[in-house]
Write an enzyme that holds these catalytic residues in place. Structure first.
Site, mmCIF file in Angstrom:
data_model
loop_
_atom_site.group_PDB
_atom_site.id
_atom_site.type_symbol
_atom_site.label_atom_id
_atom_site.label_comp_id
_atom_site.label_asym_id
_atom_site.label_seq_id
_atom_site.Cartn_x
_atom_site.Cartn_y
_atom_site.Cartn_z
ATOM 1 C CE LYS A 204 -3.613 2.455 2.477
ATOM 2 N NZ LYS A 204 -4.622 2.471 3.406
ATOM 3 C CE LYS B 167 -6.109 2.100 -0.717
ATOM 4 N NZ LYS B 167 -6.869 2.015 0.702
HETATM 5 C C1 PBG Z 1 -7.005 3.833 5.165
HETATM 6 C C2 PBG Z 1 -7.664 3.826 4.021
HETATM 7 C C3 PBG Z 1 -7.352 4.458 2.905
HETATM 8 C C4 PBG Z 1 -8.108 3.600 1.712
HETATM 9 C C5 PBG Z 1 -8.682 2.564 2.271
HETATM 10 N N1 PBG Z 1 -8.255 2.411 3.604
HETATM 11 C C6 PBG Z 1 -6.974 5.724 2.753
HETATM 12 C C7 PBG Z 1 -5.728 6.125 3.432
HETATM 13 O O1 PBG Z 1 -4.957 5.221 3.615
HETATM 14 O O2 PBG Z 1 -5.548 7.119 3.631
HETATM 15 C C8 PBG Z 1 -8.377 4.328 0.402
HETATM 16 C C9 PBG Z 1 -9.285 3.756 -0.465
HETATM 17 C C10 PBG Z 1 -9.511 4.840 -1.748
HETATM 18 O O3 PBG Z 1 -8.927 5.750 -1.831
HETATM 19 O O4 PBG Z 1 -10.596 4.252 -2.484
HETATM 20 N N2 PBG Z 1 -6.915 2.854 6.233
#
Ligand code: PBG
Length: 323
Positions: A196, A249
């Site tokens: 991520k 991601k």
């Molecule tokens: C946070 C989380 C995020 C997303 C899913 N879980 C955002 C972040 O890390 O700030 C992003 C999902 C998206 O942008 O569609 N735990």
């Protein structure tokens, strides 16, 4: 001219193009993320995500029914909570009477065959807007695991089928696997956000949940977009710690990482086609700058072609209608 190889021969008609197509999207590839908020009969559109709504539980159940009728059977749930429910230690995340766990129970109750994926991270519940506990401006890794463990156990007790740790703390997959097993939840799967990245493409999601960090950024836990070898370390650890799926991601700017994990690990690979990726296509389509439907299908196809067999996408419903 006599050319031995004429690749265009295999493109000459729709029938032959269809026959030689290597990658095919199916509605069973999709997981639809859903945003829930408190109240009754509430439907509030996310400004930066046209067509995507935060829904109160009653409407959320109707929405799931519609999706099930289209063949979508897995949903990833995220809560939008008022500031008053947030605190430093995200205690609302394991409140059995809170919005989120109530929703998980209600969904499983009404749709026993639907797979509910829950999000494991502190940010929607954290007054600091971070995925971990903050002390003197630092994110505390091991202390955060305890909160994530309580959250995971509560989600499993509510009926979650897959937990999705999206927090990027070190050691969390192994820790959460142990918590689940000790609780007797051997069948609850872990879809780890293995790679991520600290991405600008999460902007609209943070609008949807009002969960943007109150200070600083997430770069001490989310990965540097410049790195790919590091993704192998993260994936290796999550594999060894017991992850059932490895997720990359965002998706579109990281197709090489999807391919890298697919080539190196014999686990299902998931990709999260994130909020910003959705917003870009929607915005361009609304301006008449590109054909939104074609751009959507082409992007989803690219994610699958790169090696993802599971795609988390806000486009799930729209794509399902076209398939
Ligand atoms: C946070 C989380 C995020 C997303 C899913 N879980 C955002 C972040 O890390 O700030 C992003 C999902 C998206 O942008 O569609 N735990």
């Amino acid at each position: 001219m006599n050319l031995t190889r004429r690749p265009r021969r295999n493109r000459q008609s729709a029938v032959i193009r269809d026959m030689v197509q290597e990658t095919r999207l199916s509605v069973t590839d999709f997981i639809l993320p859903l945003f829930i908020l408190e109240g009754k009969n509430v439907r509030s559109e996310v400004a930066s995500m046209p067509g995507i709504y935060r829904l109160s539980l009653d409407l959320l159940l109707d929405e799931i029914q519609e999706c099930v009728d289209l063949g979508i059977n897995t949903f990833d749930l995220f809560p939008n909570l008022p500031e008053a429910r947030k605190d430093k230690y995200a205690t609302e995340s394991y409140n059995p009477d809170g919005l989120y766990l109530q929703a998980v129970r209600a969904i499983k109750d009404r749709f026993p065959d639907v797979m509910v994926m829950t999000d494991v991270a502190m940010d929607p519940y954290s007054s600091d807007g971070h995925d971990g506990i903050v002390e003197n401006g630092k994110i505390l890794n091991d202390e955060t695991l305890e909160v994530l463990g309580k959250m995971t156990l509560a989600q499993a007790q509510a009926g979650a089928n897959i937990i999705g740790p999206s927090d990027m703390m070190d050691g969390r997959v192994g820790y959460l696997r142990q918590v689940l097993d000790e609780g007797g939840f051997h069948d609850v799967a872990i879809m780890s956000y293995a790679a991520k990245y600290a991405s600008a493409f999460y902007g609209p999601f943070r609008d949807a949940l009002d969960s943007a960090p109150k200070f600083g950024d997430k770069k001490t836990y989310q990965m540097n977009p410049g790195n790919s070898r590091e993704a192998l370390i993260e994936a290796q650890l999550d594999f060894e710690e017991g992850a059932d799926f490895l997720m990359v991601k965002p998706a579109l700017a990281y197709l090489d990482i999807i391919k890298l994990l697919d080539d190196n690990f014999h686990l299902p690979i998931a990709a999260y086609n994130v909020s910003g990726e959705y917003a870009m296509i929607k915005a361009a389509a609304q301006n008449g700058w590109l054909d939104g439907e074609r751009a959507m299908m082409e992007s989803l196809m690219a994610i699958k072609r790169a090696g993802a067999n599971v795609i988390l996408t806000y486009f799930a419903k729209e794509a399902a209608r076209l398939l």
